[in-house]
Design a protein around this motif. Structure first.
Motif, mmCIF file in Angstrom:
data_model
loop_
_atom_site.group_PDB
_atom_site.id
_atom_site.type_symbol
_atom_site.label_atom_id
_atom_site.label_comp_id
_atom_site.label_asym_id
_atom_site.label_seq_id
_atom_site.Cartn_x
_atom_site.Cartn_y
_atom_site.Cartn_z
ATOM 1 N N ILE A 1 26.423 28.701 -0.186
ATOM 2 C CA ILE A 1 26.849 27.616 0.710
ATOM 3 C C ILE A 1 26.424 26.262 0.134
ATOM 4 C CG2 ILE A 1 26.626 26.680 3.052
ATOM 5 C CD1 ILE A 1 25.935 29.633 3.899
ATOM 6 N N MET A 2 25.203 26.225 -0.402
ATOM 7 C CA MET A 2 24.681 25.016 -1.052
ATOM 8 C C MET A 2 24.476 25.360 -2.533
ATOM 9 S SD MET A 2 21.795 23.829 1.684
ATOM 10 C CE MET A 2 22.250 22.952 3.192
ATOM 11 N N PRO A 3 25.525 25.224 -3.353
ATOM 12 C CA PRO A 3 25.446 25.730 -4.730
ATOM 13 C C PRO A 3 24.411 24.991 -5.593
ATOM 14 C CG PRO A 3 27.493 24.502 -4.367
ATOM 15 C CD PRO A 3 26.836 24.636 -3.037
ATOM 16 N N HIS A 4 23.777 25.752 -6.498
ATOM 17 C CA HIS A 4 22.941 25.120 -7.519
ATOM 18 C C HIS A 4 23.817 24.693 -8.704
ATOM 19 C CE1 HIS A 4 23.211 28.985 -9.608
ATOM 20 N NE2 HIS A 4 22.780 29.580 -8.502
ATOM 21 N N ALA A 5 24.820 25.524 -9.007
ATOM 22 C CA ALA A 5 25.665 25.292 -10.192
ATOM 23 C C ALA A 5 24.804 25.056 -11.426
ATOM 24 C CB ALA A 5 26.650 24.143 -9.948
ATOM 25 N N TRP A 6 23.646 25.766 -11.501
ATOM 26 C CA TRP A 6 22.759 25.624 -12.666
ATOM 27 C C TRP A 6 22.915 26.790 -13.639
ATOM 28 C CZ3 TRP A 6 22.188 20.901 -13.139
ATOM 29 C CH2 TRP A 6 21.265 20.356 -14.045
ATOM 30 N N LYS A 7 23.822 27.732 -13.272
ATOM 31 C CA LYS A 7 24.409 28.659 -14.235
ATOM 32 C C LYS A 7 25.895 28.410 -14.072
ATOM 33 C CE LYS A 7 21.065 32.435 -13.880
ATOM 34 N NZ LYS A 7 20.905 33.892 -13.708
ATOM 35 N N ALA A 8 26.585 28.229 -15.184
ATOM 36 C CA ALA A 8 28.005 27.885 -15.080
ATOM 37 C C ALA A 8 28.822 29.136 -14.784
ATOM 38 C CB ALA A 8 28.478 27.223 -16.367
ATOM 39 N N GLY A 9 29.968 28.958 -14.114
ATOM 40 C CA GLY A 9 30.813 30.079 -13.706
ATOM 41 C C GLY A 9 31.259 29.853 -12.275
ATOM 42 N N PRO A 10 31.193 30.894 -11.435
ATOM 43 C CA PRO A 10 31.645 30.761 -10.047
ATOM 44 C C PRO A 10 30.929 29.630 -9.288
ATOM 45 C CG PRO A 10 31.147 33.062 -10.561
ATOM 46 C CD PRO A 10 30.768 32.260 -11.762
ATOM 47 N N GLN A 11 29.644 29.380 -9.609
ATOM 48 C CA GLN A 11 28.912 28.301 -8.940
ATOM 49 C C GLN A 11 29.507 26.927 -9.275
ATOM 50 O OE1 GLN A 11 25.527 27.832 -7.195
ATOM 51 N NE2 GLN A 11 26.384 29.638 -6.206
ATOM 52 N N THR A 12 30.001 26.769 -10.517
ATOM 53 C CA THR A 12 30.641 25.506 -10.915
ATOM 54 C C THR A 12 31.899 25.282 -10.080
ATOM 55 O OG1 THR A 12 29.938 26.093 -13.166
ATOM 56 C CG2 THR A 12 31.419 24.191 -12.951
ATOM 57 N N VAL A 13 32.691 26.363 -9.936
ATOM 58 C CA VAL A 13 33.943 26.284 -9.176
ATOM 59 C C VAL A 13 33.656 25.963 -7.710
ATOM 60 C CG1 VAL A 13 35.967 27.596 -8.432
ATOM 61 C CG2 VAL A 13 35.068 27.903 -10.757
ATOM 62 N N LEU A 14 32.614 26.574 -7.157
ATOM 63 C CA LEU A 14 32.253 26.355 -5.747
ATOM 64 C C LEU A 14 31.881 24.891 -5.503
ATOM 65 C CD1 LEU A 14 31.631 27.525 -2.914
ATOM 66 C CD2 LEU A 14 29.344 28.124 -3.758
ATOM 67 N N LEU A 15 31.028 24.333 -6.345
ATOM 68 C CA LEU A 15 30.601 22.940 -6.153
ATOM 69 C C LEU A 15 31.785 21.980 -6.326
ATOM 70 C CD1 LEU A 15 28.390 20.865 -5.608
ATOM 71 C CD2 LEU A 15 27.683 21.042 -8.003
ATOM 72 N N LYS A 16 32.639 22.270 -7.293
ATOM 73 C CA LYS A 16 33.840 21.437 -7.509
ATOM 74 C C LYS A 16 34.725 21.428 -6.260
ATOM 75 C CE LYS A 16 38.068 21.646 -10.331
ATOM 76 N NZ LYS A 16 38.395 20.267 -10.629
ATOM 77 N N LYS A 17 34.936 22.618 -5.681
ATOM 78 C CA LYS A 17 35.789 22.715 -4.476
ATOM 79 C C LYS A 17 35.184 21.926 -3.323
ATOM 80 C CE LYS A 17 38.444 26.898 -5.191
ATOM 81 N NZ LYS A 17 38.230 28.348 -5.280
ATOM 82 N N GLN A 18 33.854 21.993 -3.198
ATOM 83 C CA GLN A 18 33.202 21.256 -2.111
ATOM 84 C C GLN A 18 33.361 19.748 -2.287
ATOM 85 O OE1 GLN A 18 29.142 22.577 -1.707
ATOM 86 N NE2 GLN A 18 29.721 24.573 -0.878
ATOM 87 N N LEU A 19 33.257 19.279 -3.540
ATOM 88 C CA LEU A 19 33.426 17.835 -3.793
ATOM 89 C C LEU A 19 34.846 17.400 -3.441
ATOM 90 C CD1 LEU A 19 31.477 17.592 -7.174
ATOM 91 C CD2 LEU A 19 30.808 16.508 -5.012
ATOM 92 N N GLU A 20 35.822 18.269 -3.779
ATOM 93 C CA GLU A 20 37.219 17.941 -3.480
ATOM 94 C C GLU A 20 37.485 17.925 -1.975
ATOM 95 O OE1 GLU A 20 39.065 19.748 -7.643
ATOM 96 O OE2 GLU A 20 39.201 20.923 -5.798
ATOM 97 N N ALA A 21 36.777 18.817 -1.245
ATOM 98 C CA ALA A 21 37.056 18.965 0.186
ATOM 99 C C ALA A 21 36.301 17.952 1.046
ATOM 100 C CB ALA A 21 36.697 20.392 0.633
ATOM 101 N N MET A 22 35.246 17.333 0.520
ATOM 102 C CA MET A 22 34.422 16.452 1.371
ATOM 103 C C MET A 22 35.192 15.198 1.782
ATOM 104 S SD MET A 22 31.736 14.555 -1.218
ATOM 105 C CE MET A 22 31.506 13.050 -0.297
ATOM 106 N N PRO A 23 34.857 14.626 2.961
ATOM 107 C CA PRO A 23 35.577 13.436 3.407
ATOM 108 C C PRO A 23 35.129 12.178 2.662
ATOM 109 C CG PRO A 23 33.831 13.987 4.959
ATOM 110 C CD PRO A 23 33.835 15.071 3.917
ATOM 111 N N ASN A 24 36.011 11.181 2.617
ATOM 112 C CA ASN A 24 35.652 9.860 2.112
ATOM 113 C C ASN A 24 34.627 9.278 3.099
ATOM 114 O OD1 ASN A 24 35.502 7.361 0.971
ATOM 115 N ND2 ASN A 24 37.583 6.720 1.496
ATOM 116 N N GLY A 25 33.441 8.970 2.595
ATOM 117 C CA GLY A 25 32.373 8.494 3.490
ATOM 118 C C GLY A 25 31.282 9.536 3.665
ATOM 119 N N GLY A 26 31.490 10.732 3.098
ATOM 120 C CA GLY A 26 30.486 11.792 3.196
ATOM 121 C C GLY A 26 29.318 11.546 2.250
ATOM 122 N N LEU A 27 28.247 12.281 2.485
ATOM 123 C CA LEU A 27 27.039 12.164 1.665
ATOM 124 C C LEU A 27 26.923 13.376 0.733
ATOM 125 C CD1 LEU A 27 24.175 10.848 1.099
ATOM 126 C CD2 LEU A 27 23.311 12.355 2.904
#
Ligand code: FAD
Length: 395
Positions: free
Chosen positions: A124-150
């Motif tokens: 749910i809160m990815p580390h993305a400190w090993k590349a692979g599925p964690q990288t994809v998860l964090l990328k998707k979250q950045l794309e989905a977050m609202p303008n103005g989010g933290l």
């Protein structure tokens, strides 16, 4: 000599070691075992997060190690190492006998060192400190977050994989927010009061991301002590945040197999002979890369590959009954503050008083106050570095 060398892990350390063993002595019987069929590199994974490159850019296959260098490659998880009988066992039920073993499993995480941050929370809160599925998860979250989010990035204390990595990530994510979600903010909640290349990063942040990035050091209550993945909160001793995206990078240990095999000390990493990388805890077993305690050398892909060559040469020498040469190793770490803005640190290492030490005056960081052309050139060098080290390690 025809001796059998088994290599555990096909990342920067393991792949380079396997290839160079065969180069130094083609008669060796070299076997590489990785749990994954392909390796996704952490270097340049930060560019994937923000859409500068896609996942295929950081995917490395092992087939050339076989076709061009004669390394036998197996996809399997190593579950046990027995230094007494010189045998490696895998989850797939295979047994490999060795004369020399190289272990380069990278890192694993200290789950619950941050209260509530375990393997399930990392989904749910990815580390993305090993590349692979964690990288994809964090990328998707950045794309989905609202303008103005933290966005919160929580880097760990030392030592950890890639000391400048969290700050390169913060820089590139800030660039993404500036372009696509300009009302958003990025908070670095740090467990430290200083970090690699900090002056250079801060100079770049002031120029480009002054109204986006805020760095909170440990001394100002930056250290994250607790998370609740279900309600999305991140806590320090005195503050509670509810970010749209939480990138929690927890404290680390050597890869689990090194712990299971008894190769780690109480630091969680592996003590080694500084000239050969032979484990001080198990004979004929060598540990390289992030898992090893390598003195002044940072935990980087470049360090791992440099150590791999030193270790491969030492193994070839000792198998011939020769004395290994003293260590000489190098590291350069490029970081992107933006696609056209690079900074770097470099060093050369030798053994001094039994410890791998950086040679005074041998390296340094890029200058402060450099102009656009200089930073752009360093960004180009970063890409050139990445392509050449991948070629050197896997092709
Ligand atoms: P890894 O490269 O992680 O390889 C370990 C391999 O072992 C993996 O393929 C894994 O599948 C395998 N493995 C583990 N356990 C087992 C097992 N039991 N059985 C079978 N296989 C196993 N470094 C740089 O030099 N430059 C950079 O620009 C840079 N950027 C980075 C950016 C980020 C965001 C991060 C997180 C890291 C970065 N690094 C960089 C650091 C670099 O990724 C590591 O230092 C490097 O990968 C270490 O190499 P290694 O061989 O020790 O481990």
């Amino acid at each position: 000599s025809g001796a059998r060398v088994v290599v555990v892990g096909g990342g920067f350390g393991g792949a380079t070691a396997a290839k160079y063993l065969k180069r130094y002595d083609p008669s060796l019987d070299v076997t590489l075992i990785d749990s994954q069929a392909t390796h996704f590199t952490c270097p340049f994974s930060n560019t994937v997060l923000v859409g500068m490159n896609d996942m295929s850019y950081i995917e490395r296959k092992f087939d050339k190690l076989t076709s061009m260098h004669g390394v036998k490659v197996f996809t399997d998880m190593v579950t046990a190492i027995d230094p007494a009988t010189k045998v490696v066992k895998t989850a797939g039920g295979k047994t490999f006998e060795y004369d020399r073993l190289i272990v380069s499993p990278g890192i694993d995480f200290k789950w619950n060192a941050i209260e509530g941050y375990d393997a399930a929370a990392a989904e749910i809160m990815p580390h993305a400190w090993k590349a692979g599925p964690q990288t994809v998860l964090l990328k998707k979250q950045l794309e989905a977050m609202p303008n103005g989010g933290l966005v919160v990035i929580a880097p760990p204390g030392n030592p950890f994989r890639c000391p400048p990595g969290p700050y390169e990530r913060a820089s590139l994510i800030a660039g993404y927010l500036k372009k696509h979600k300009p009302k958003s903010k990025l908070l670095i909640l740090d467990a430290k009061d200083a970090f690699a290349k900090d002056k250079l990063f801060k100079e770049g942040w002031e120029k480009m991301y002054d109204d986006i990035i805020e760095w909170v050091p440990a001394a100002k209550n930056g250290k994250v002590t607790k998370v609740n993945a279900k309600d999305g909160t991140v806590e320090t001793d005195f503050e509670k945040y509810k970010p749209a995206v939480a990138n929690i990078i927890p404290p680390q240990t050597a890869g689990q197999i090194a712990i299971t095999a008894g190769l780690t000390d109480k630091s969680g990493f592996c003590p080694v002979d500084p000239n050969t990388f032979e484990s001080t805890l198990a004979k004929n077993v060598y540990v390289i890369g992030d898992a090893a305690i390598a003195g002044d050398m940072p935990k980087s892909g470049y360090s791992a590959s440099s150590q791999a060559k030193v270790c491969a040469a030492a193994i070839v020498a000792t198998l011939k009954g020769e004395k290994p040469l003293p260590l000489s190793a190098i590291n350069t770490c490029y970081s992107l503050v933006a696609a056209d803005y690079g900074i770097s640190v470099a060093a050369v290492f030798a053994v001094k008083d039994g410890k791998i030490s950086s040679i005074p005056g041998s390296g340094g960081v890029s200058p402060m106050g450099a102009n656009y052309q200089f930073r752009k050139k360093e960004a180009d060098f970063a890409t050139g570095w990445y392509q050449s080290i991948c070629q050197d390690s896997w092709a």
